[in-house]
Design a protein around this motif. Structure first.
Motif, PDB file in Angstrom:
ATOM      1  N   LYS A 102     -96.939 -33.955 -40.885  1.00  0.00           N
ATOM      2  CA  LYS A 102     -96.490 -32.702 -40.295  1.00  0.00           C
ATOM      3  C   LYS A 102     -97.678 -31.764 -40.091  1.00  0.00           C
ATOM      4  CE  LYS A 102     -91.911 -33.377 -40.732  1.00  0.00           C
ATOM      5  NZ  LYS A 102     -90.955 -33.354 -39.602  1.00  0.00           N
ATOM      6  N   THR A 103     -97.452 -30.729 -39.302  1.00  0.00           N
ATOM      7  CA  THR A 103     -98.410 -29.623 -39.243  1.00  0.00           C
ATOM      8  C   THR A 103     -97.915 -28.567 -40.213  1.00  0.00           C
ATOM      9  OG1 THR A 103     -98.891 -30.087 -36.913  1.00  0.00           O
ATOM     10  CG2 THR A 103     -99.520 -27.918 -37.761  1.00  0.00           C
ATOM     11  N   GLU A 110    -102.918 -30.489 -35.041  1.00  0.00           N
ATOM     12  CA  GLU A 110    -101.677 -31.220 -35.299  1.00  0.00           C
ATOM     13  C   GLU A 110    -101.872 -32.176 -36.469  1.00  0.00           C
ATOM     14  OE1 GLU A 110     -98.291 -33.695 -32.768  1.00  0.00           O
ATOM     15  OE2 GLU A 110    -100.292 -33.392 -31.926  1.00  0.00           O
ATOM     16  N   VAL A 129     -98.630 -24.998 -42.332  1.00  0.00           N
ATOM     17  CA  VAL A 129     -99.387 -23.764 -42.536  1.00  0.00           C
ATOM     18  C   VAL A 129     -98.991 -23.242 -43.909  1.00  0.00           C
ATOM     19  CG1 VAL A 129     -99.956 -21.487 -41.663  1.00  0.00           C
ATOM     20  CG2 VAL A 129     -99.329 -23.307 -40.060  1.00  0.00           C
ATOM     21  N   VAL A 185     -97.762 -22.538 -29.260  1.00  0.00           N
ATOM     22  CA  VAL A 185     -97.361 -23.765 -29.937  1.00  0.00           C
ATOM     23  C   VAL A 185     -97.142 -24.824 -28.865  1.00  0.00           C
ATOM     24  CG1 VAL A 185     -95.643 -24.889 -31.404  1.00  0.00           C
ATOM     25  CG2 VAL A 185     -96.303 -22.519 -31.853  1.00  0.00           C
ATOM     26  N   GLU A 220     -91.342 -29.948 -36.561  1.00  0.00           N
ATOM     27  CA  GLU A 220     -92.717 -30.440 -36.442  1.00  0.00           C
ATOM     28  C   GLU A 220     -93.690 -29.627 -37.291  1.00  0.00           C
ATOM     29  OE1 GLU A 220     -93.522 -30.109 -32.299  1.00  0.00           O
ATOM     30  OE2 GLU A 220     -91.582 -30.966 -31.759  1.00  0.00           O
ATOM     31  N   ILE A 221     -93.329 -28.374 -37.564  1.00  0.00           N
ATOM     32  CA  ILE A 221     -94.231 -27.452 -38.268  1.00  0.00           C
ATOM     33  C   ILE A 221     -93.522 -26.888 -39.487  1.00  0.00           C
ATOM     34  CG2 ILE A 221     -95.535 -25.297 -38.088  1.00  0.00           C
ATOM     35  CD1 ILE A 221     -95.575 -25.825 -35.007  1.00  0.00           C
ATOM     36  N   THR A 277     -88.279 -26.356 -34.165  1.00  0.00           N
ATOM     37  CA  THR A 277     -89.731 -26.562 -34.140  1.00  0.00           C
ATOM     38  C   THR A 277     -90.404 -26.169 -35.441  1.00  0.00           C
ATOM     39  OG1 THR A 277     -89.747 -26.176 -31.756  1.00  0.00           O
ATOM     40  CG2 THR A 277     -91.857 -26.048 -32.884  1.00  0.00           C
ATOM     41  N   MET A 278     -89.944 -25.080 -36.061  1.00  0.00           N
ATOM     42  CA  MET A 278     -90.548 -24.598 -37.299  1.00  0.00           C
ATOM     43  C   MET A 278     -89.517 -24.447 -38.390  1.00  0.00           C
ATOM     44  SD  MET A 278     -93.334 -21.656 -36.366  1.00  0.00           S
ATOM     45  CE  MET A 278     -94.786 -22.000 -35.388  1.00  0.00           C
ATOM     46  N   LYS A 312    -102.220 -27.886 -32.422  1.00  0.00           N
ATOM     47  CA  LYS A 312    -100.774 -27.695 -32.387  1.00  0.00           C
ATOM     48  C   LYS A 312    -100.438 -26.220 -32.214  1.00  0.00           C
ATOM     49  CE  LYS A 312     -96.530 -29.309 -32.973  1.00  0.00           C
ATOM     50  NZ  LYS A 312     -95.932 -30.274 -32.028  1.00  0.00           N
ATOM     51  N   ILE A 313    -101.214 -25.371 -32.903  1.00  0.00           N
ATOM     52  CA  ILE A 313    -100.992 -23.928 -32.856  1.00  0.00           C
ATOM     53  C   ILE A 313    -102.305 -23.242 -32.501  1.00  0.00           C
ATOM     54  CG2 ILE A 313    -100.234 -21.892 -34.146  1.00  0.00           C
ATOM     55  CD1 ILE A 313     -98.783 -23.805 -36.076  1.00  0.00           C
TER      56      ILE A 313
END
Length: 425
Positions: free
Chosen positions: A215-216, A52, A218, A86, A183-184, A106-107, A3-4
């Motif tokens: 979800k993704t 992801e 971090v 991304v 999504e993130i 997106t984030m 994903k990243i």
């Protein structure tokens, strides 16, 4: 699927970062860079791949660069060099309006100190990201209420942040991040300000939500226990450099250097490692339709006292050499009537659970996966080897020759049907 993708990120803080970038590429130390230029090395040549739907933990001590790195993902900090991709799109290349949309949709970010608006209600705080997106009031309140319920704050929507505990305030922050359907999720020391019990509760809550949402995520932390509990993969930073990256098990079993080892010294391995780490692949398996003479011959050839019996890929039980001999003498067509039950543990069972079982039984134990698929036999020797550091920590330097470890290691089934003392030279 990634994903990243973080590719060769450098960050130098100071007015002339481009001038000193070559020196950073050439390996100048953080201390020398500061002394010669007055610039601070934030990150040096960081490359990561984040899958992801995973929880990816970035950890390190204060000043290691972990918070600097996560802020590159949504460009709260601009890199001196490198790319952040991304879904294949380089975030560094986005224009101002594109970046705004990216941050909104997106984030989402959850901060250490909650980041709530004190003059807004819990509901308004949870709906804030949707307000920025221009979502109509009725819709954003409906979605915010849904996520407040998901994080356990149903009924608190009219309260204000100061009326909530720290853990509840962080739940509002989490609901706000989730409400945008990003999504993130970027979580920067999100639970660090919480008391230990509340922190554990928030970790549980995050894992439960992740099981449903996929979800993704971090996640930044300086706590290795938290990293090991939450992360699918972990990256450890020191002085702006990546010193090790891998699964929790990789890092626990194979620390890259003394810096990583220092993090590991207080970790309870029995809470992290599981039965899958203490299994030996089978050298011999039988089926319910195996002929008794064939089964007996194979066990005798390997000097095995027993062998696991499968029904397809599933564990059916165990056949002892004695019972195989009985089946031969009785003229049985197959071994199915002579198969006995065999104790088993799932591959995901923690070593604390495994150890408790082994202490109270000297019988062989199988390890199974999904749908009772047979993986192998549990090795008592491996269990002891894996948990020995933990036991040593608890004995103040005394060798762990306790009754419990002696009981565990006295009989070993690691080679399938043969005691460890008979299979190792």
């Amino acid at each position: 699927m990634s994903k990243i993708e973080v590719k060769n990120i450098f960050k130098i803080f100071g007015p002339h970062s481009a001038k000193w970038l070559p020196a950073a590429r050439d390996g100048i130390s953080k201390e020398d860079l500061l002394a010669k230029s007055g610039h601070t090395l934030g990150l040096r040549d960081i490359s990561l791949s984040i899958e992801e739907g995973s929880i990816y933990v970035i950890m390190g001590l204060s000043g290691s660069g972990k918070s600097t790195l996560i802020r590159h993902f949504n460009r709260l900090i601009e890199p001196s060099a490198g790319q952040i991709l991304v879904d294949g799109v380089d975030v560094v290349s986005l224009g101002k309006r594109e970046l705004e949309v990216f941050r909104q949709k997106t984030m989402s970010m959850v901060f250490q100190r909650f980041g709530l608006f004190p003059h807004r209600t819990v509901l308004d705080n949870a709906a804030y990201g949707l307000t920025v997106q221009g979502v109509p009031k009725a819709e954003r309140e409906k979605r915010a209420l849904h996520w407040l319920d998901q994080v356990g704050l149903n009924g608190f929507e009219k309260q204000y942040p100061h009326q909530l505990s720290g853990g509840m305030q962080q739940r509002v922050g989490l609901a706000r991040a989730l409400a945008t359907d990003a999504e993130i999720l970027l979580m920067d020391e999100a639970f660090s300000a919480l008391d230990p019990l509340i922190r554990r509760e928030m970790q549980d809550n995050l894992l439960q939500l992740q099981a449903k949402l996929n979800k993704t995520i971090v996640f930044i932390t300086h706590d290795l226990d938290e990293a090991l509990r939450l992360g699918n993969r972990i990256a450890i930073l020191k002085d702006g450099e990546l010193v090790q990256e891998g699964t929790p098990e990789d890092i626990l079993l194979n620390p890259a250097n003394d810096y990583v080892q220092a993090f590991l010294q207080d970790v309870n391995r029995t809470k992290v490692l599981n039965a899958a780490h203490a299994v030996n692949p089978p050298r011999l398996t039988l089926t319910m339709r195996s002929r008794p003479t064939h089964a007996l011959d194979r066990m005798q050839a390997l000097s095995f006292e027993y062998a696991p019996v499968l029904d397809g890929k599933r564990l059916a039980g165990v056949l002892t050499a004695t019972d195989a001999q009985r089946a031969v003498e009785a003229g049985a067509r197959d071994v199915s009537a002579y198969v006995e039950d065999l104790a088993s543990v799932p591959a995901t069972a923690g070593l604390d659970e495994v150890l408790a079982r082994l202490v109270h039984s000297d019988q062989p134990v199988a390890v199974t996966g999904d749908d009772d698929e047979f993986i192998g036999m549990l090795s008592r020797k491996k269990v002891v080897d894996l948990v020995t550091p933990t036991l040593q920590e608890g004995t103040d330097g005394v060798e762990p020759s306790t009754a419990s470890t002696q009981a565990v290691s006295s009989t070993d089934d690691s080679a399938v049907g043969k005691k460890e003392s008979e299979t190792t030279a």
